[in-house]
Scaffold this motif. Structure first.
Motif, PDB file in Angstrom:
ATOM      1  N   LEU A 217      35.904  55.303  49.133  1.00 30.90           N
ATOM      2  CA  LEU A 217      34.497  55.254  49.527  1.00 30.90           C
ATOM      3  C   LEU A 217      34.002  53.819  49.676  1.00 30.90           C
ATOM      4  N   TYR A 218      34.877  52.915  50.026  1.00 34.15           N
ATOM      5  CA  TYR A 218      34.504  51.514  50.228  1.00 34.15           C
ATOM      6  C   TYR A 218      33.334  51.411  51.216  1.00 34.15           C
ATOM      7  N   PRO A 219      32.310  50.573  50.930  1.00 31.79           N
ATOM      8  CA  PRO A 219      32.191  49.552  49.883  1.00 31.79           C
ATOM      9  C   PRO A 219      31.612  50.056  48.560  1.00 31.79           C
ATOM     10  N   ALA A 220      31.363  51.365  48.438  1.00 28.54           N
ATOM     11  CA  ALA A 220      30.913  51.888  47.144  1.00 28.54           C
ATOM     12  C   ALA A 220      32.089  51.845  46.166  1.00 28.54           C
ATOM     13  N   PRO A 221      31.867  51.458  44.916  1.00 27.47           N
ATOM     14  CA  PRO A 221      32.975  51.303  43.965  1.00 27.47           C
ATOM     15  C   PRO A 221      33.444  52.629  43.387  1.00 27.47           C
ATOM     16  N   TYR A 222      33.858  53.537  44.271  1.00 26.80           N
ATOM     17  CA  TYR A 222      34.325  54.857  43.847  1.00 26.80           C
ATOM     18  C   TYR A 222      35.583  55.210  44.631  1.00 26.80           C
ATOM     19  N   GLY A 223      36.474  55.923  43.971  1.00 27.01           N
ATOM     20  CA  GLY A 223      37.680  56.398  44.641  1.00 27.01           C
ATOM     21  C   GLY A 223      38.791  55.376  44.707  1.00 27.01           C
TER      22      GLY A 223
ATOM     23  N   ALA B  43      48.974  48.680  45.166  1.00 27.35           N
ATOM     24  CA  ALA B  43      49.012  47.263  44.790  1.00 27.35           C
ATOM     25  C   ALA B  43      47.978  46.441  45.544  1.00 27.35           C
ATOM     26  N   TRP B  44      47.586  46.899  46.732  1.00 27.17           N
ATOM     27  CA  TRP B  44      46.661  46.096  47.545  1.00 27.17           C
ATOM     28  C   TRP B  44      45.192  46.426  47.293  1.00 27.17           C
ATOM     29  N   ALA B  45      44.898  47.296  46.362  1.00 30.03           N
ATOM     30  CA  ALA B  45      43.513  47.675  46.095  1.00 30.03           C
ATOM     31  C   ALA B  45      42.705  46.477  45.615  1.00 30.03           C
ATOM     32  N   VAL B  46      41.489  46.348  46.140  1.00 25.02           N
ATOM     33  CA  VAL B  46      40.580  45.303  45.665  1.00 25.02           C
ATOM     34  C   VAL B  46      40.296  45.549  44.189  1.00 25.02           C
ATOM     35  N   PRO B  47      40.359  44.527  43.335  1.00 25.30           N
ATOM     36  CA  PRO B  47      40.140  44.745  41.901  1.00 25.30           C
ATOM     37  C   PRO B  47      38.771  45.357  41.621  1.00 25.30           C
ATOM     38  N   ALA B  48      38.736  46.270  40.659  1.00 30.29           N
ATOM     39  CA  ALA B  48      37.460  46.888  40.293  1.00 30.29           C
ATOM     40  C   ALA B  48      36.556  45.885  39.601  1.00 30.29           C
ATOM     41  N   ASN B  49      37.130  45.041  38.756  1.00 27.51           N
ATOM     42  CA  ASN B  49      36.376  44.017  38.036  1.00 27.51           C
ATOM     43  C   ASN B  49      36.974  42.644  38.339  1.00 27.51           C
ATOM     44  N   PRO B  50      36.189  41.579  38.197  1.00 30.08           N
ATOM     45  CA  PRO B  50      36.713  40.237  38.506  1.00 30.08           C
ATOM     46  C   PRO B  50      37.948  39.899  37.686  1.00 30.08           C
ATOM     47  N   VAL B  51      38.901  39.266  38.328  1.00 28.29           N
ATOM     48  CA  VAL B  51      40.150  38.856  37.685  1.00 28.29           C
ATOM     49  C   VAL B  51      40.202  37.335  37.669  1.00 28.29           C
ATOM     50  N   PRO B  52      40.522  36.715  36.520  1.00 27.15           N
ATOM     51  CA  PRO B  52      40.646  35.243  36.483  1.00 27.15           C
ATOM     52  C   PRO B  52      41.744  34.769  37.427  1.00 27.15           C
ATOM     53  N   LEU B  53      41.437  33.735  38.195  1.00 24.16           N
ATOM     54  CA  LEU B  53      42.396  33.195  39.145  1.00 24.16           C
ATOM     55  C   LEU B  53      43.177  32.046  38.532  1.00 24.16           C
ATOM     56  N   PRO B  54      44.386  31.782  39.017  1.00 22.31           N
ATOM     57  CA  PRO B  54      45.212  30.720  38.423  1.00 22.31           C
ATOM     58  C   PRO B  54      44.541  29.352  38.422  1.00 22.31           C
ATOM     59  N   GLY B  55      43.805  29.024  39.479  1.00 21.64           N
ATOM     60  CA  GLY B  55      43.175  27.708  39.545  1.00 21.64           C
ATOM     61  C   GLY B  55      41.773  27.675  38.967  1.00 21.64           C
ATOM     62  N   GLY B  56      41.377  28.730  38.270  1.00 20.09           N
ATOM     63  CA  GLY B  56      40.016  28.822  37.759  1.00 20.09           C
ATOM     64  C   GLY B  56      39.142  29.675  38.655  1.00 20.09           C
TER      65      GLY B  56
ATOM     66  N   LEU C 273      36.869  33.342  39.495  1.00 16.67           N
ATOM     67  CA  LEU C 273      37.109  34.780  39.468  1.00 16.67           C
ATOM     68  C   LEU C 273      37.389  35.285  40.878  1.00 16.67           C
ATOM     69  N   SER C 274      38.121  36.365  40.946  1.00 19.94           N
ATOM     70  CA  SER C 274      38.482  36.946  42.230  1.00 19.94           C
ATOM     71  C   SER C 274      37.359  37.829  42.753  1.00 19.94           C
ATOM     72  N   TYR C 275      37.534  38.310  44.000  1.00 14.40           N
ATOM     73  CA  TYR C 275      36.666  39.363  44.504  1.00 14.40           C
ATOM     74  C   TYR C 275      36.761  40.576  43.582  1.00 14.40           C
ATOM     75  N   SER C 276      35.723  41.386  43.568  1.00 10.79           N
ATOM     76  CA  SER C 276      35.782  42.643  42.815  1.00 10.79           C
ATOM     77  C   SER C 276      34.780  43.615  43.412  1.00 10.79           C
ATOM     78  N   MET C 277      35.071  44.888  43.255  1.00 14.79           N
ATOM     79  CA  MET C 277      34.193  45.917  43.793  1.00 14.79           C
ATOM     80  C   MET C 277      32.857  45.941  43.065  1.00 14.79           C
ATOM     81  N   ARG C 278      32.874  45.783  41.752  1.00 16.10           N
ATOM     82  CA  ARG C 278      31.617  45.827  40.989  1.00 16.10           C
ATOM     83  C   ARG C 278      30.698  44.676  41.396  1.00 16.10           C
ATOM     84  N   ASN C 279      31.258  43.469  41.492  1.00 14.54           N
ATOM     85  CA  ASN C 279      30.432  42.321  41.871  1.00 14.54           C
ATOM     86  C   ASN C 279      29.911  42.457  43.291  1.00 14.54           C
ATOM     87  N   GLN C 280      30.781  42.929  44.201  1.00 16.45           N
ATOM     88  CA  GLN C 280      30.360  43.060  45.583  1.00 16.45           C
ATOM     89  C   GLN C 280      29.243  44.093  45.720  1.00 16.45           C
TER      90      GLN C 280
END
Length: 577
Positions: free
Chosen positions: A333-339, A344-357, A359-366
């Motif tokens: 149901l993109y861009p709604a954070p459901y389903g 492996a390619w799914a956009v993260p549900a919550n922000p993930v710390p990135l190697p260089g500092g 946070l990544s994209y996330s469905m909740r933040n978006q």
């Protein structure tokens, strides 16, 4: 302007030919004497739905190349021949020849065509922000690649799956290469205007509420035609399809309808609902209610085979949308954070710390960012998105929008509703009013940006106005009152009409490319992933692929060196399961 009218004519001919072929086979339209304007308009929308149902599934495996339009034209030829013969016999009917209403229809249609073409018949670009941000890029991805897994990880808006952008990708070839933003928008507005005019003129006098609905909604159709500028925004096309679905729904309240007309009306309504949702699911509440009603009524029809065939196209459109969402983002149901799907390619549900500092994209933040922008746009909307849900946004929202015509339409509709409920209203009309009311309520709670809900305020006004004015004793007074309302609304919207700086006879503009630089991502893959990044801006325009305004070193190719196989965001070792 000539090139615009030519492009619209090609689209109308191809879509009507495909639609008429499907329409005559599906509903067994044998007698040419029974041809009417509703059949012409239905064939156009059925043709669009058929083409896009096939293109949507085709694009899952192969890119939408220029041969697709030629193949569609070849498929349309038998339908065009049959349609031309039917039109010839219908126009030679003595009753049609002597009917002076056709002069009013063709006169208004000519005005609408010329007025709409003058808005996009220019070499100038309108500066539409979202079209430069991701619309052109989405069109380019659809033309050059099939559905790419995890494309939303490259740039979140690229995960938005819209039937409208796929249609633009089909048209963006040959003579109209990089000109889809000029040739695509107007055809739907003009067809919407023409269908409202025809229904207003030719609907039976017993269908008073239907005529009133069309007359009150004509002001909105005129606004769409006059505001036709180069862009690929798809909010209004989705509303157009939903408005015509309501029109078909109201026509079904006529008891004198033949079985064939009733069957065709039900399935055209279901198809228009599916088209609207596949373009942009803002009216999902209305779609659910109309869809459920249509399926229940379709089950009562005598032919079970026709019922199964009739719902095939809407199901293909809905199913194709879900599949594309799953591939592009990993969420149904993109861009709604459901389903969320376990891929492996799914956009993260919550922000993930990135190697260089960071946070990544996330469905909740978006989702929070979209809601914050819709409630109170501005430079600090990201900070407001991080605040508590109880942030007092209602007062600033009211101060910003209190003079908008949409809220005035809401107030007028409430008055219409108050007086219209004094007498027993038509059941179909009352159901439509309740469905649109529920849709507006959901819009206000989720994303109350007037651009998203604009058309549903007009539908609310037209429905409540038709319910109130149809209760008047005098037919003449009710039509006169609706006509006065339509004129007042035209005058109120006139300051917002668009005026192109320079109208050209033949030449058109084309999609622009931003100033770009190459960025090599430090993701540890060989060969490394190199992306294009716009200089000093966040709009890629019609840039080479892959392009993103927000490069992240965590972005990786599923197969190094092959962007066709998709993208994913690499998680730090500490966060891996």
């Amino acid at each position: 302007m000539v090139s615009i009218l030519l492009a619209w004519s090609v689209q109308f001919v191809v879509l009507s030919g495909i639609g008429w072929l499907v329409y005559t086979r599906l509903f067994r339209v044998q007698s040419r004497s029974g041809l009417n304007g509703a059949d012409i308009f239905r064939s156009f929308w059925i043709g669009f739905g058929t083409l896009m149902a096939v293109a949507q599934l085709y694009s899952l495996c192969l890119p939408l190349k220029g041969g697709g339009l030629m193949l569609a034209g070849a498929f349309a030829l038998p339908g065009l021949w049959s349609l031309a013969k039917a039109l010839h016999e219908s126009w030679n009917n003595p009753c049609v020849v002597s009917d002076r209403r056709r002069y009013i229809f063709w006169g208004l249609l000519l005005i609408g065509l010329l007025w709409g073409a003058r808005g996009v018949g220019t070499t100038e670009w309108s500066g539409a922000y979202d079209s430069d941000l991701y619309h052109f890029t989405s069109v380019r991805w659809a033309k050059e690649y099939p559905a790419v897994p995890g494309l939303a990880n490259l740039h979140m808006p690229l995960g938005l799956s819209s039937l409208y952008l796929l249609y633009a990708a089909i048209m963006d070839h040959g003579l109209w290469y990089r000109q889809s933003a000029w040739i695509v928008p107007g055809i739907f507005s003009v067809m919407f205007f023409a269908q409202l005019v025809w229904t207003w003129l030719y609907a039976p006098t017993t269908a008073r509420h239907l005529k009133l609905f069309c007359l009150l909604l004509l002001a909105y159709a005129a606004l769409l035609v006059s505001d036709n500028v180069p862009n690929l925004y798809y909010d209004r096309p989705a509303v157009i399809a939903m408005g015509l679905a309501i029109l078909e729904f109201l026509q079904l309240s006529q008891p004198e309808q033949a079985t064939r007309d009733r069957r065709a009306g039900i399935f055209t309504m279901l198809l228009l609902v599916a088209i609207s949702i596949a373009i942009k699911p803002v009216g999902w509440v209305l779609a659910l209610l109309l869809g459920a009603w249509g399926l229940v009524m379709a089950r009562r029809l005598p032919s079970r085979c026709a019922w199964l065939v009739g719902i095939a196209l809407p199901l293909m459109l809905a199913g194709g949308l879900l599949i594309r969402n799953a591939i592009l983002s990993g969420w149904l149901l993109y861009p709604a954070p459901y389903g969320q799907l376990p891929v492996a390619w799914a956009v993260p549900a919550n922000p993930v710390p990135l190697p260089g500092g960071g946070l990544s994209y996330s469905m909740r933040n978006q989702s929070a960012l979209m809601r914050a922008w819709a409630r109170q746009p501005g430079p600090d909307y990201e900070k407001r998105a991080a605040q508590d849900k109880s942030f007092p946004w209602l007062q600033p929202w009211w101060q910003r929008n209190r003079h908008a015509i949409e809220l005035k339409l809401l107030g007028a509709g409430l008055l219409f509703l108050l007086f219209g409920c004094c007498r027993r209203p038509d059941g179909h009309l009352f159901f439509a009013v309740l469905a649109v009311s529920a849709t507006l309520l959901a819009w206000f709670v989720l994303a109350p940006d007037l651009r998203f809900g604009e058309g549903y305020f007009w539908l609310w006004f037209a429905l409540t106005g038709a319910m109130c004015l149809s209760s008047m004793v005098s037919w003449r007074y009710s039509m006169l009152s609706a006509g006065l309302w339509a004129v007042l609304l035209l005058m109120a919207t006139f300051p917002g009409w668009s005026w192109p700086p320079k109208i050209t006879i033949w030449h058109l503009g084309h999609a622009l490319v931003s100033n770009l630089r190459n960025v090599q991502l430090d993701n540890g893959q060989q060969p490394p992933l190199v992306v294009w990044v716009p200089e000093g801006d966040d709009r890629c325009g019609d840039a080479p692929l892959p392009c993103t305004p927000f490069p992240q070193d965590a972005l990786c190719c599923r197969t190094p060196g092959n962007i066709r196989n998709g993208f994913y965001l690499a998680k730090p070792a500490a966060t891996r399961p």
